[in-house]
Design an enzyme around this catalytic site. Structure first.
Site, PDB file in Angstrom:
ATOM      1  N   TYR A  15      -7.915  21.813 -23.453  1.00 28.66           N
ATOM      2  CA  TYR A  15      -6.641  22.459 -23.284  1.00 28.66           C
ATOM      3  C   TYR A  15      -6.046  21.828 -21.678  1.00 28.66           C
ATOM      4  CZ  TYR A  15      -7.570  26.204 -26.454  1.00 28.66           C
ATOM      5  OH  TYR A  15      -7.919  26.796 -27.455  1.00 28.66           O
ATOM      6  N   HIS A  20       0.307  25.492 -20.279  1.00 33.05           N
ATOM      7  CA  HIS A  20       0.026  26.953 -20.462  1.00 33.05           C
ATOM      8  C   HIS A  20      -1.050  26.640 -19.327  1.00 33.05           C
ATOM      9  CE1 HIS A  20       0.350  31.014 -21.252  1.00 33.05           C
ATOM     10  NE2 HIS A  20      -0.845  31.032 -22.299  1.00 33.05           N
ATOM     11  N   PHE A  66     -10.686  32.431 -21.705  1.00 31.12           N
ATOM     12  CA  PHE A  66      -9.007  32.198 -21.762  1.00 31.12           C
ATOM     13  C   PHE A  66      -7.996  33.516 -21.287  1.00 31.12           C
ATOM     14  CE2 PHE A  66     -12.498  30.276 -24.979  1.00 31.12           C
ATOM     15  CZ  PHE A  66     -11.900  29.014 -24.542  1.00 31.12           C
ATOM     16  N   ASN A  68      -5.462  35.378 -22.359  1.00 31.88           N
ATOM     17  CA  ASN A  68      -5.598  36.267 -22.954  1.00 31.88           C
ATOM     18  C   ASN A  68      -5.833  37.790 -22.523  1.00 31.88           C
ATOM     19  OD1 ASN A  68      -3.357  35.136 -23.956  1.00 31.88           O
ATOM     20  ND2 ASN A  68      -3.712  35.912 -25.913  1.00 31.88           N
ATOM     21  N   ASN A 114       0.301  36.380 -21.704  1.00 23.63           N
ATOM     22  CA  ASN A 114      -0.701  37.532 -21.978  1.00 23.63           C
ATOM     23  C   ASN A 114      -1.269  37.981 -20.808  1.00 23.63           C
ATOM     24  OD1 ASN A 114       0.454  38.463 -24.639  1.00 23.63           O
ATOM     25  ND2 ASN A 114      -0.208  36.981 -25.442  1.00 23.63           N
TER      26      ASN A 114
END
Length: 189
Positions: A15, A20, A66, A68, A114
């Site tokens: 990532y 994000h 993470f 969320n 989220n």
């Protein structure tokens, strides 16, 4: 006093520098400028670095839960250090803003994000300081999930780096002035 500067993102090389993860990118830049390194804290479920500025301890936080579940780390840190919501600043990506645009807010809904939804759920309020960095909407029928987990194209990446510099300036101004309202007036435009 103590401040928590929390950048939202997802942990791991997969990532790194995805859309994000612009919150992580900003926190990494702040750490580099302060010449501090991160250590992983299993209890807080976050990578942490800290420094002092004008007698105030500043924690740089990258939750490793993470996206969320980011609220778990934020709530744990606020509780452990006995901090007020005013001591918290969240930096994250926003789909509904054009790439590179920034917006500072002192409250608001999750807006479909989220990570912010998790923070609101865990700390019990929508009233907390935040900096949103625009990543734009998906193009050509791309799904939202694929969009936020993809890397920036060359032109957008240059724009994001410039906006991260502007956010860096706004965060430093906020830490110096200790007044988020004044910081919003100066950097929202």
């Amino acid at each position: 006093m103590t401040k928590l500067l929390v950048g939202l993102g997802n942990p791991g090389d997969k990532y790194f520098e995805t859309k994000h993860n612009v919150g992580f990118m900003l926190i990494d830049q702040l750490a580099k400028k302060q010449n501090v390194t991160f250590t992983h804290d299993k209890i807080f479920q976050a990578d942490l670095a800290s420094f002092f500025l004008n007698g105030e301890k500043i924690y740089l936080v990258k939750p490793t839960t993470f996206m969320n579940e980011s609220g778990k780390a934020v709530h744990a840190l606020l509780t452990y250090y006995g901090l007020d919501i005013d001591d918290l600043l969240i930096i994250y990506d926003d789909l509904d803003m054009e790439v590179g645009k920034i917006r500072l807010r002192a409250k608001g809904s999750a807006g479909g994000h989220n990570g912010i939804k998790s923070i609101i759920q865990h700390i019990g309020t929508q009233v907390f300081n935040r900096v949103k960095i625009g990543i734009g909407r998906p193009k050509n029928g791309m799904s939202v999930v694929h969009h936020v987990l993809s890397k920036f194209d060359r032109d957008d990446y240059i724009g994001i780096l410039q906006s991260i510099d502007k956010v860096d300036d706004s965060v430093n101004y906020y830490l110096q002035e200790k007044n988020f309202e004044k910081t919003m007036q100066r950097y929202n435009g």
